[in-house]
Design a protein around this motif. Structure first.
Motif, PDB file in Angstrom:
ATOM      1  N   TYR A  75      -9.768  -2.999   3.282  1.00 22.85           N
ATOM      2  CA  TYR A  75      -9.346  -1.767   3.948  1.00 22.85           C
ATOM      3  C   TYR A  75     -10.539  -1.048   4.573  1.00 22.85           C
ATOM      4  CZ  TYR A  75      -5.019  -2.455   1.362  1.00 22.85           C
ATOM      5  OH  TYR A  75      -3.874  -2.988   0.853  1.00 22.85           O
ATOM      6  N   ILE A  91      -8.885   6.539  -5.622  1.00 21.55           N
ATOM      7  CA  ILE A  91      -8.383   5.416  -4.832  1.00 21.55           C
ATOM      8  C   ILE A  91      -8.476   4.141  -5.668  1.00 21.55           C
ATOM      9  CG2 ILE A  91      -8.707   4.064  -2.729  1.00 21.55           C
ATOM     10  CD1 ILE A  91     -10.010   6.507  -1.465  1.00 21.55           C
ATOM     11  N   LEU A 133      -8.560  11.422   6.058  1.00 15.89           N
ATOM     12  CA  LEU A 133      -8.889  10.014   5.915  1.00 15.89           C
ATOM     13  C   LEU A 133      -7.867   9.218   6.704  1.00 15.89           C
ATOM     14  CD1 LEU A 133      -9.779   9.336   2.162  1.00 15.89           C
ATOM     15  CD2 LEU A 133     -11.329   9.284   4.122  1.00 15.89           C
ATOM     16  N   ARG A 134      -8.362   8.411   7.629  1.00 15.39           N
ATOM     17  CA  ARG A 134      -7.478   7.500   8.361  1.00 15.39           C
ATOM     18  C   ARG A 134      -7.644   6.121   7.732  1.00 15.39           C
ATOM     19  NH1 ARG A 134      -5.336   9.510  13.126  1.00 15.39           N
ATOM     20  NH2 ARG A 134      -6.144  11.560  13.706  1.00 15.39           N
ATOM     21  N   VAL A 135      -6.558   5.578   7.230  1.00 12.12           N
ATOM     22  CA  VAL A 135      -6.596   4.340   6.441  1.00 12.12           C
ATOM     23  C   VAL A 135      -5.966   3.210   7.238  1.00 12.12           C
ATOM     24  CG1 VAL A 135      -5.999   3.266   4.242  1.00 12.12           C
ATOM     25  CG2 VAL A 135      -6.365   5.753   4.368  1.00 12.12           C
ATOM     26  N   SER A 154      -4.590  -0.403   7.255  1.00 12.96           N
ATOM     27  CA  SER A 154      -4.072  -1.364   6.293  1.00 12.96           C
ATOM     28  C   SER A 154      -4.464  -2.776   6.683  1.00 12.96           C
ATOM     29  CB  SER A 154      -2.544  -1.248   6.207  1.00 12.96           C
ATOM     30  OG  SER A 154      -1.952  -1.788   7.380  1.00 12.96           O
ATOM     31  N   THR A 165       0.847  -1.182   0.000  1.00  8.84           N
ATOM     32  CA  THR A 165       0.000   0.000   0.000  1.00  8.84           C
ATOM     33  C   THR A 165       0.887   1.238   0.000  1.00  8.84           C
ATOM     34  OG1 THR A 165      -1.771  -1.092   1.182  1.00  8.84           O
ATOM     35  CG2 THR A 165      -1.709   1.303   1.301  1.00  8.84           C
ATOM     36  N   LEU A 212     -11.464   2.891   5.836  1.00 11.53           N
ATOM     37  CA  LEU A 212     -11.085   4.303   5.831  1.00 11.53           C
ATOM     38  C   LEU A 212     -12.096   5.071   6.668  1.00 11.53           C
ATOM     39  CD1 LEU A 212     -10.204   2.945   2.997  1.00 11.53           C
ATOM     40  CD2 LEU A 212      -9.868   5.300   2.234  1.00 11.53           C
ATOM     41  N   LEU A 226      -4.003   1.259  -2.982  1.00  9.11           N
ATOM     42  CA  LEU A 226      -4.292   0.197  -2.031  1.00  9.11           C
ATOM     43  C   LEU A 226      -4.060  -1.139  -2.731  1.00  9.11           C
ATOM     44  CD1 LEU A 226      -7.605   1.489  -0.378  1.00  9.11           C
ATOM     45  CD2 LEU A 226      -5.256   1.830   0.394  1.00  9.11           C
TER      46      LEU A 226
END
Length: 385
Positions: A129, A59, A36-38, A40, A14, A131, A69
């Motif tokens: 994922y 994305i 945006l908190r992603v 993994s 990623t 987000l 991603l």
């Protein structure tokens, strides 16, 4: 939005394009910041944070996307996030649009078929994922960022306290530990005592955050001092409970599974304080016993007289001790994940070259479809000769 310079790209990783400091450019105090908190696929990794800028964020897994991603469940161009509004300082609006992806884009559990406005706290699912969209003021963001840094330091401190894998002739212990993003109050430990017995515990805190983590560290320190040679698990639990009176620690009660193994006698003494059973699997991988010695949680009731139980350990068996969060998970169909479900995973075939705790963790994630842990998860496996 322009691509990151350079052409060397690992397609299996990623990547976050155009990384920038969250507060670059010293924006004014009134600015509204969109994040945006992603999360993994590696649940042990903290969430990556991406600041949204006016315009579109594409994305997907193809080169040229703004947020890459990796993974077969992510389409080449999966979805688009738009930050619109002429005056961003007044807030703006964030919209999510699926770009005809094979597996869909989900907002708060619902697959979207048209453009959807995101509310603060909205959760997007893209393949494996997760987000999370956040809308914050600059000063609030500075505070949150400082708290995140404190959490990361506390996380590392807790990890540094965990024991090394044990590989002795009369007992082998390995484990997996996955702290959640907010950092729970879980910890565990074990040691060989001077009298030849092995002693250990797994603690599961009732709360999360810095206070919970530091409470776990404090409990671990008391256990090291309280676990005198010759003491059974019930005596250790009793002294620990007395060290944390209810009035002072009601918000930091914890469950615990405590044990002492006597190799020459093949005897395991154990005590559970508000904790679910540990599971003992025989060599044939069919016979399985739930080891439970019910007592109140530590810090939940004063003056408790804890009781322990004993069991003879069959040759070449294994004991699995695990955190409460396992039994708080859900299957993809919404059904609760039960102790019987966990027993079925433990009975499953071993995987050559894969440590048993890791096999169980992978099987648990696959069975529940979990991509973001709500609490710490520890899996400790004792292998008996």
């Amino acid at each position: 939005m322009s691509d990151q310079e350079g052409t060397d790209t690992d397609p299996d990783r990623t990547q976050f394009r155009r990384p920038a400091a969250l507060l670059a450019g010293a924006p004014s105090a009134e600015e509204v910041v969109h994040l945006l908190r992603v999360q993994s696929t590696d649940l042990a990794a903290p969430m990556e944070v991406r600041r949204l800028e006016p315009g579109a964020l594409i994305i997907g897994r193809a080169e040229g996307c703004d947020l890459l991603l990796a993974g077969p469940d992510v389409s080449r161009r999966h979805c688009r996030i738009d930050l619109i509004g002429a005056d961003v300082l007044a807030g703006g609006e964030v919209l999510a649009t699926d770009l005809g992806s094979t597996n869909g884009t989900f907002v708060d559990g619902t697959r979207i078929s048209q453009q959807v406005a995101l509310k603060p706290g909205a959760r997007l699912a893209i393949g494996p994922y997760r987000l999370v969209y956040e809308r914050r003021g600059r000063r609030e963001l500075e505070t949150v960022d400082a708290l995140d840094q404190d959490l990361q330091r506390a996380r590392q401190y807790v990890l540094d306290l965990l024991p090394a894998q044990l590989d002795a002739a009369d007992l082998r212990i390995d484990w997996v530990f996955r702290p959640c993003a907010r950092l729970g109050g879980d910890c565990f430990g074990y040691r060989r005592r001077a009298d030849g017995a092995y002693a250990g515990y797994l603690m599961d805190g009732a709360t999360q955050g810095l206070a919970a983590a530091m409470h776990a560290v404090s409990v671990a320190s008391v256990l090291r001092a309280a676990g005198g040679d010759g003491d059974d698990p019930a005596a250790v639990m009793g002294r620990l409970n007395a060290s944390y009176p209810v009035a002072a620690h009601a918000t930091h009660s914890c469950t615990m599974w405590c044990w002492v193994f006597w190799p020459h006698e093949r005897r395991l003494d154990f005590c559970a304080a508000g904790h679910h059973p540990a599971l003992l699997l025989a060599e044939d991988r069919e016979r399985l016993a739930a080891l439970h010695a019910p007592n109140p949680a530590i810090g939940s009731a004063g003056g408790t007289a804890y009781t322990a139980r004993s069991v003879t350990i069959p040759p070449r068996s294994k004991l699995v001790i695990f955190s409460n969060v396992v039994l708080a998970l859900r299957r993809p169909d919404g059904a609760a994940f039960t102790l019987e479900d966990m027993a079925a995973l433990i009975r499953g075939p071993e995987r050559p070259g894969i440590p048993e705790p890791q096999r169980l963790f992978d099987a648990l994630i696959a069975a529940t479809g979990t991509s973001e842990l709500e609490d710490d998860l520890a899996l400790v496996v004792l292998h008996f000769p």
